[in-house]
Design a protein around this motif. Structure first.
Motif, PDB file in Angstrom:
ATOM      1  N   GLY A  41       0.784  -1.223   0.000  1.00  0.00           N
ATOM      2  CA  GLY A  41       0.000   0.000   0.000  1.00  0.00           C
ATOM      3  C   GLY A  41       0.813   1.268   0.000  1.00  0.00           C
ATOM      4  O   GLY A  41       0.246   2.365   0.066  1.00  0.00           O
ATOM      5  N   LEU A 409      -6.759  -6.231   9.931  1.00  0.00           N
ATOM      6  CA  LEU A 409      -7.511  -5.425   8.978  1.00  0.00           C
ATOM      7  C   LEU A 409      -8.636  -4.683   9.683  1.00  0.00           C
ATOM      8  O   LEU A 409      -9.211  -5.172  10.658  1.00  0.00           O
ATOM      9  CB  LEU A 409      -8.106  -6.318   7.879  1.00  0.00           C
ATOM     10  N   THR A 413     -13.684  -1.995   6.612  1.00  0.00           N
ATOM     11  CA  THR A 413     -13.432  -2.176   5.168  1.00  0.00           C
ATOM     12  C   THR A 413     -14.107  -3.424   4.611  1.00  0.00           C
ATOM     13  O   THR A 413     -13.898  -3.758   3.452  1.00  0.00           O
ATOM     14  CB  THR A 413     -11.918  -2.278   4.908  1.00  0.00           C
ATOM     15  N   PHE A 421      -7.628  -3.724  -2.375  1.00  0.00           N
ATOM     16  CA  PHE A 421      -6.630  -3.979  -1.339  1.00  0.00           C
ATOM     17  C   PHE A 421      -5.292  -4.309  -1.981  1.00  0.00           C
ATOM     18  O   PHE A 421      -5.221  -4.772  -3.117  1.00  0.00           O
ATOM     19  CB  PHE A 421      -7.072  -5.150  -0.445  1.00  0.00           C
ATOM     20  N   SER A 422      -4.236  -4.086  -1.230  1.00  0.00           N
ATOM     21  CA  SER A 422      -2.898  -4.471  -1.690  1.00  0.00           C
ATOM     22  C   SER A 422      -2.743  -5.986  -1.598  1.00  0.00           C
ATOM     23  O   SER A 422      -3.572  -6.688  -1.014  1.00  0.00           O
ATOM     24  CB  SER A 422      -1.833  -3.796  -0.822  1.00  0.00           C
ATOM     25  N   GLN A 425      -2.663  -7.188   1.992  1.00  0.00           N
ATOM     26  CA  GLN A 425      -3.985  -7.120   2.617  1.00  0.00           C
ATOM     27  C   GLN A 425      -4.890  -8.243   2.124  1.00  0.00           C
ATOM     28  O   GLN A 425      -5.661  -8.808   2.901  1.00  0.00           O
ATOM     29  CB  GLN A 425      -4.612  -5.754   2.322  1.00  0.00           C
ATOM     30  N   ARG A 426      -4.764  -8.601   0.845  1.00  0.00           N
ATOM     31  CA  ARG A 426      -5.573  -9.705   0.321  1.00  0.00           C
ATOM     32  C   ARG A 426      -5.197 -11.024   0.993  1.00  0.00           C
ATOM     33  O   ARG A 426      -6.057 -11.867   1.243  1.00  0.00           O
ATOM     34  CB  ARG A 426      -5.402  -9.807  -1.200  1.00  0.00           C
TER      35      ARG A 426
END
Length: 527
Positions: A41, A409, A413, A421-422, A425-426
């Motif tokens: 991110g 997280l 969101t 998402f980056s 994050q995924r």
């Protein structure tokens, strides 16, 4: 002085009203490597995509300049960009499964790039494709030319992507996490390959990564990004010896810390297999008779105990993922598999279904395993809908929020979609999906490979805390031996489908007996 091959000045990129890159400035000289470093991110990939104007829909360059070999790219017509992409500028994307066409074999995909840019002869294209696949270390390269992407391991797919990017000998190679999916020995080979190509062709490399160990080995200069801004730049040796920015200091200090719980051989056995085999038939001839087998897993025995972590280590194609899928009855296998003393290898789909709540998996490629059409909340609650039919929508939403919070997280969101998402994050979303069902066993297939080092450390701490709190058992598949050392109580080392060494992590790290294990450790800790 000669002008830089690539100069980015005050670049700003926004997704709608949300800034992704803010006033970023970089320069890259011919024949040198710039390491672009930062957490998920931070804007690294967006900056790289802006260079070749391949930004996602909704993203746009709102300010600044990008000059390649003196030519302004922010205002260049599409025809100019088409002539540059794949010829003078090559790119290796972060997630190969989403970049390779699932309907075409590898030979056709690489050959297509060569044909578009002027190589008319099919024979010449085939020869060049084979040469490229051998250069990037793909085993049995000639046979693999006829393979589809799904028939290759994650590391093998990444090597194909690198071959595609190098096909036309570019002046600039943008490598976005090019070794993320690769085991440590192949990482070293790929870095050596890139440096060799750079020397022979004078190629400049923009090397994007979250792994500072790779940057130290690979880059001449370093640029550190945070929150869309470049916070520090300089020669690699100076940045590592005397970082000035607090964020850079934090990145350099970020490594998985602490020791795993010691191996407890008295703990009850949760999942085990004896002489497990997964052989894939090779058919040939007019009548497609079986002539041989690919022995992906060949006589492996394991024992996973309650509250323990068993790490499965080995190079790409060694059978690690196949072993994990077989243990969860997601692919066919031969040999007894026991879960809490119950033989499950003979159970049909209906009888296995209630057990799946307790036997979960986190896949290697989060982008491929998360539906782009579902929100995060819908993805994480999917298992709850199937397995816990009595839960109300509000109860499911609370469990989703808890799982997301557990993985770091923001629960707020949960109504967003995976593409927002980056990569890191995924992967956390994928972990949350498994945790939501409160399992006994989680097969973790490279769960930290897409994460930057600071988040890797957080995930390791999280997994240890969850294991301690819930007595979880992990089958941890990984090529990252630094993470394995921080998390695993026991280790099994696979090579070509066979176990070459297994035992407690403490014993194997202290005194690896097999030459193959010694080579893996040497590559991991010398990088």
């Amino acid at each position: 002085m000669d002008q830089p091959l690539l100069r980015i000045q005050n670049l700003s990129v926004s997704f709608g009203d949300t800034p992704a890159v803010q006033n970023a400035s970089l320069k890259l000289a011919r024949g040198t490597t710039l390491g672009l470093v930062g957490e998920s991110g931070s804007g690294k990939s967006v900056t790289a995509l802006a260079v070749v104007r391949l930004l996602a829909p909704g993203a746009k360059i709102v300010g600044g300049s990008i000059r390649f070999d003196g030519q302004e790219l922010t205002t260049a017509p599409e025809s100019t960009l088409r002539d540059l992409r794949g010829v003078r500028i090559g790119m290796v994307f972060q997630e190969p499964m989403t970049s390779l066409n699932p309907l075409h074999v590898i030979e056709k995909q690489i050959g297509e790039i060569l044909e578009i840019h002027g190589m008319a002869s099919a024979q010449a294209r085939r020869a060049r494709t084979l040469e490229l696949l051998k250069e990037v270390g793909l085993q049995n390269a000639e046979a693999r030319m006829g393979a589809y992407p799904h028939e290759l391991s994650g590391g093998q797919r990444q090597r194909v992507m690198i071959a595609m990017a190098l096909a036309n000998n570019p002046d600039l190679l943008i490598a976005d996490e090019p070794t993320t999916a690769l085991d440590v020995t192949i990482q070293a080979q790929i870095l050596d390959l890139l440096r060799d190509l750079q020397k022979r062709h004078g190629m400049a490399i923009l090397f994007i990564t979250h792994d500072l160990g790779l940057v130290k080995r690979m880059a001449d200069e370093v640029a550190v990004m945070r929150g869309g801004s470049v916070v520090e730049t300089g020669p690699t040796a100076e940045i590592f010896a005397n970082p000035q920015h607090e964020y850079t200091k934090m990145l350099l200090a970020a490594e998985p810390q602490g020791d795993p719980p010691p191996a407890d051989t008295s703990a009850p056995e949760v999942l085990s297999a004896d002489n497990l085999r997964v052989w894939f038939p090779i058919k040939s001839g007019l009548f497609r008779r079986v002539t041989s087998y690919v022995k992906a897993v060949d006589g492996v025995s394991i024992s996973l105990r309650k509250g323990q972590t068993l790490a499965v280590v080995g190079e790409s194609g060694s059978g690690k993922t196949t072993l994990g899928l077989a243990l969860l009855r997601l692919i066919r296998s031969e040999g007894p598999i026991l879960y809490l003393g119950q033989n499950i290898d003979t159970l049909g789909a209906n009888k296995m279904r209630p057990l799946r709540k307790k036997l979960q998996i986190v896949f290697q490629d989060p982008y491929g395993s998360l539906s782009p059409r579902l929100s995060v909340a819908e993805i994480v609650e999917e298992g709850l809908i199937v397995q816990d039919r009595g839960l109300s929508a509000d109860e499911r939403r609370k469990l989703v929020a808890r799982a997301l919070a557990d993985t770091g997280l923001d629960p707020a969101t949960m109504d967003r979609y995976p593409h927002e998402f980056s990569g890191g994050q995924r992967q956390r979303i994928a972990i949350a999906r498994a945790l939501a069902l409160d399992p006994d066993v989680i097969v973790l297939d490279e769960p930290t490979s897409a994460l930057d080092r600071s988040v890797q450390a957080q995930i390791v701490d999280l997994l240890r805390a969850l294991q301690d709190r819930r007595s979880l058992s992990y089958l941890f598949i990984s090529h990252d031996l630094k993470v394995v050392k921080a998390l695993a109580s026991e280790i099994i080392v696979l090579r070509d489908g066979k176990a070459v060494e297994q035992g407690t992590a403490a014993e194997i790290f202290a005194n690896p007996r097999a030459k193959y294990t010694q080579d893996l450790f040497a590559a991991a800790f010398d990088l």
